[in-house]
Write a protein that holds these residues in place. Structure first.
Motif, PDB file in Angstrom:
ATOM      1  N   ASP A 233      24.147  26.881  35.283  1.00 16.06           N
ATOM      2  CA  ASP A 233      23.782  25.459  35.768  1.00 16.06           C
ATOM      3  C   ASP A 233      24.309  24.298  37.382  1.00 16.06           C
ATOM      4  N   ASP A 234      24.755  25.705  38.420  1.00 16.36           N
ATOM      5  CA  ASP A 234      24.889  25.602  39.825  1.00 16.36           C
ATOM      6  C   ASP A 234      23.274  26.106  39.858  1.00 16.36           C
ATOM      7  N   LEU A 235      23.576  27.576  40.115  1.00 13.95           N
ATOM      8  CA  LEU A 235      22.346  28.004  40.638  1.00 13.95           C
ATOM      9  C   LEU A 235      20.940  27.692  39.622  1.00 13.95           C
ATOM     10  N   GLY A 236      20.653  27.443  38.875  1.00 17.32           N
ATOM     11  CA  GLY A 236      19.367  27.842  38.287  1.00 17.32           C
ATOM     12  C   GLY A 236      19.169  29.315  37.544  1.00 17.32           C
ATOM     13  N   VAL A 237      19.798  29.537  37.623  1.00 17.11           N
ATOM     14  CA  VAL A 237      19.562  30.914  37.337  1.00 17.11           C
ATOM     15  C   VAL A 237      18.939  31.484  35.613  1.00 17.11           C
ATOM     16  N   LYS A 238      18.159  31.912  35.829  1.00 16.42           N
ATOM     17  CA  LYS A 238      18.182  33.047  34.550  1.00 16.42           C
ATOM     18  C   LYS A 238      19.011  33.752  33.785  1.00 16.42           C
ATOM     19  N   ILE A 239      20.154  33.506  32.666  1.00 15.76           N
ATOM     20  CA  ILE A 239      20.331  34.579  32.154  1.00 15.76           C
ATOM     21  C   ILE A 239      20.270  35.106  31.232  1.00 15.76           C
ATOM     22  N   VAL A 240      20.258  36.635  31.162  1.00 20.52           N
ATOM     23  CA  VAL A 240      19.496  37.623  29.975  1.00 20.52           C
ATOM     24  C   VAL A 240      21.065  38.293  29.333  1.00 20.52           C
ATOM     25  N   ALA A 241      21.082  38.318  28.225  1.00 17.49           N
ATOM     26  CA  ALA A 241      22.005  38.847  27.423  1.00 17.49           C
ATOM     27  C   ALA A 241      22.080  39.802  27.423  1.00 17.49           C
ATOM     28  N   GLY A 242      23.354  40.844  27.630  1.00 19.56           N
ATOM     29  CA  GLY A 242      22.756  42.423  27.343  1.00 19.56           C
ATOM     30  C   GLY A 242      22.180  43.125  25.936  1.00 19.56           C
ATOM     31  N   HIS A 243      23.009  42.548  24.749  1.00 16.62           N
ATOM     32  CA  HIS A 243      22.844  42.585  23.760  1.00 16.62           C
ATOM     33  C   HIS A 243      21.956  41.931  22.735  1.00 16.62           C
ATOM     34  N   ASP A 244      21.680  41.122  23.330  1.00 13.87           N
ATOM     35  CA  ASP A 244      20.980  39.600  21.973  1.00 13.87           C
ATOM     36  C   ASP A 244      19.339  40.209  21.595  1.00 13.87           C
ATOM     37  N   PRO A 245      19.642  41.015  19.841  1.00 15.76           N
ATOM     38  CA  PRO A 245      18.712  40.679  19.337  1.00 15.76           C
ATOM     39  C   PRO A 245      17.085  39.287  19.185  1.00 15.76           C
ATOM     40  N   SER A 246      17.676  38.209  19.358  1.00 14.63           N
ATOM     41  CA  SER A 246      17.351  37.261  19.615  1.00 14.63           C
ATOM     42  C   SER A 246      15.968  36.798  20.832  1.00 14.63           C
ATOM     43  N   SER A 247      17.377  36.443  21.847  1.00 16.85           N
ATOM     44  CA  SER A 247      16.664  36.349  22.910  1.00 16.85           C
ATOM     45  C   SER A 247      15.868  37.371  23.981  1.00 16.85           C
ATOM     46  N   TRP A 248      16.173  38.567  23.942  1.00 16.07           N
ATOM     47  CA  TRP A 248      15.926  39.776  24.325  1.00 16.07           C
ATOM     48  C   TRP A 248      14.229  39.823  24.125  1.00 16.07           C
ATOM     49  N   LYS A 249      13.670  39.179  22.168  1.00 18.04           N
ATOM     50  CA  LYS A 249      12.554  39.211  21.971  1.00 18.04           C
ATOM     51  C   LYS A 249      11.460  38.162  23.012  1.00 18.04           C
ATOM     52  N   GLN A 250      11.789  37.459  23.591  1.00 18.72           N
ATOM     53  CA  GLN A 250      11.000  36.491  24.233  1.00 18.72           C
ATOM     54  C   GLN A 250      10.855  37.023  25.426  1.00 18.72           C
ATOM     55  N   TYR A 251      11.142  38.610  26.205  1.00 18.25           N
ATOM     56  CA  TYR A 251      10.995  39.038  27.231  1.00 18.25           C
ATOM     57  C   TYR A 251       9.632  39.902  26.980  1.00 18.25           C
ATOM     58  N   LYS A 252       9.343  39.952  28.128  1.00 19.94           N
ATOM     59  CA  LYS A 252       7.825  40.950  28.182  1.00 19.94           C
ATOM     60  C   LYS A 252       8.423  41.974  28.014  1.00 19.94           C
ATOM     61  N   GLN A 253       7.932  43.718  27.233  1.00 23.41           N
ATOM     62  CA  GLN A 253       8.929  44.492  27.087  1.00 23.41           C
ATOM     63  C   GLN A 253       7.275  45.452  28.051  1.00 23.41           C
ATOM     64  N   ALA A 254       8.089  46.507  28.480  1.00 28.25           N
ATOM     65  CA  ALA A 254       6.902  47.703  29.796  1.00 28.25           C
ATOM     66  C   ALA A 254       6.046  47.899  28.879  1.00 28.25           C
ATOM     67  N   PRO A 255       4.891  47.903  28.737  1.00 24.46           N
ATOM     68  CA  PRO A 255       4.547  48.318  30.582  1.00 24.46           C
ATOM     69  C   PRO A 255       3.751  47.308  31.164  1.00 24.46           C
ATOM     70  N   GLY A 256       3.892  46.086  30.068  1.00 22.52           N
ATOM     71  CA  GLY A 256       4.307  44.347  30.617  1.00 22.52           C
ATOM     72  C   GLY A 256       5.243  44.576  32.061  1.00 22.52           C
ATOM     73  N   PHE A 257       5.283  43.926  33.618  1.00 21.22           N
ATOM     74  CA  PHE A 257       5.696  44.187  34.204  1.00 21.22           C
ATOM     75  C   PHE A 257       6.254  42.146  34.607  1.00 21.22           C
ATOM     76  N   TYR A 258       7.146  42.122  35.202  1.00 23.67           N
ATOM     77  CA  TYR A 258       7.506  40.893  36.110  1.00 23.67           C
ATOM     78  C   TYR A 258       7.419  40.721  37.308  1.00 23.67           C
ATOM     79  N   GLU A 259       6.866  39.814  38.618  1.00 25.73           N
ATOM     80  CA  GLU A 259       6.752  40.066  39.764  1.00 25.73           C
ATOM     81  C   GLU A 259       7.017  38.957  40.467  1.00 25.73           C
TER      82      GLU A 259
END
Ligand SMILES: [Zn+2]
Length: 259
Positions: A233-259
């Motif tokens: 909320d204060d620093l605008g950091v995106k939080i990635v939960a450790g074992h969330d089956p729904s939100s985890w699906k939104q992220y690109k998996q390897a071999p895709g990557f973030y930079e």
């Protein structure tokens, strides 16, 4: 700098183990994430998922805890093979940061021969002498290995900046276990991602202030969740939960990557 997200299979489990006293007995299958960061100064893993043994010998390796957390993982999903799939050899890994030493995070310890393994000192102490209610979640043969340990010391080392450039910052997040830590990844294009690991199992824990179903200290869990909320909320950091089956699906998996 590139960030790769991997999934070391899933745990077939029940919701109330992740959200205390909520949805008791409801089946809930969660991903087992781990990360690889390819930084100009070295390749870094954050967590390592389950041990290879769960592919063919999970009963012998995990024992009674299978009734609560049943791992489903292929050989290809084991961390060493997953890393190889993007052309990186286990010898290339310089650091392995372990959020904690539970069985779904420490399964790759000892398989990266040139790595320093960064863990909290309190975590390794507790892993050898856990309380009875935590005993099943620590598999001693996974972490009782002669690796090159690099210990961090709780609040004293909170905000440990691995390469001194703010790109990888280890944050002390106790509660789930005494020596739990999370990783803040600061990427030039994507921005700041906070990989909470088990200090925030699912988005629901954070949104609705629900404690985890398995914890060493609930008070510390709550304080850690508050701290994570402030990052969001204060620093605008995106939080990635450790074992969330729904939100985890939104992220690109390897071999895709973030930079
Ligand atoms: Zn976990």
């Amino acid at each position: 700098m590139k960030l790769y997200l991997f999934e070391a299979g899933v745990l077939r489990s029940y919701k109330h183990f992740f959200t205390f006293a909520v949805d008791v007995g409801k089946e809930f299958n969660v991903p087992v994430p781990f990360l690889l960061i390819d930084h100009p100064r070295g390749k870094v893993l954050f967590d390592t998922g389950n041990a290879l043994e769960v592919v063919d010998h999970k009963k012998e390796h995990w024992g009674g805890i299978l009734a609560a957390y049943d791992p489903v993982m292929s050989k290809e999903q084991w961390c060493v093979n997953a890393v190889r799939s993007i052309g990186i050899q286990p010898e290339d890994i310089r650091y392995v940061i372990l959020s904690h030493l539970h069985l779904d995070h420490a399964g790759g310890v000892g398989h990266f021969p040139n790595a320093k393994y960064i863990v909290q000192k309190d975590e390794i102490h507790y892993a050898y002498t856990p309380d009875s209610f935590m005993r099943g979640a620590y598999i001693r043969k996974d972490f009782d290995k002669p690796v090159d340990w690099f210990f961090l010391h709780g609040w004293e080392d909170d905000g440990f900046d691995l390469f001194g450039d703010g790109s990888l910052v280890v944050c002390f997040t106790p509660g789930h276990t005494p020596g739990h830590q999370s990783l803040l990844v600061n990427l030039p294009k994507t921005g700041k991602l906070f990989f909470a690991a088990d200090s925030c199992y699912t988005d629901e824990n954070l949104e609705n202030n629900i404690l985890p179903g398995l914890a060493w200290n609930f008070g510390d869990c709550e304080r850690t969740l508050q701290k994570i909320r402030r990052l969001r909320d204060d620093l605008g950091v995106k939080i990635v939960a450790g074992h969330d089956p729904s939100s985890w699906k939104q992220y690109k998996q390897a071999p895709g990557f973030y930079e």
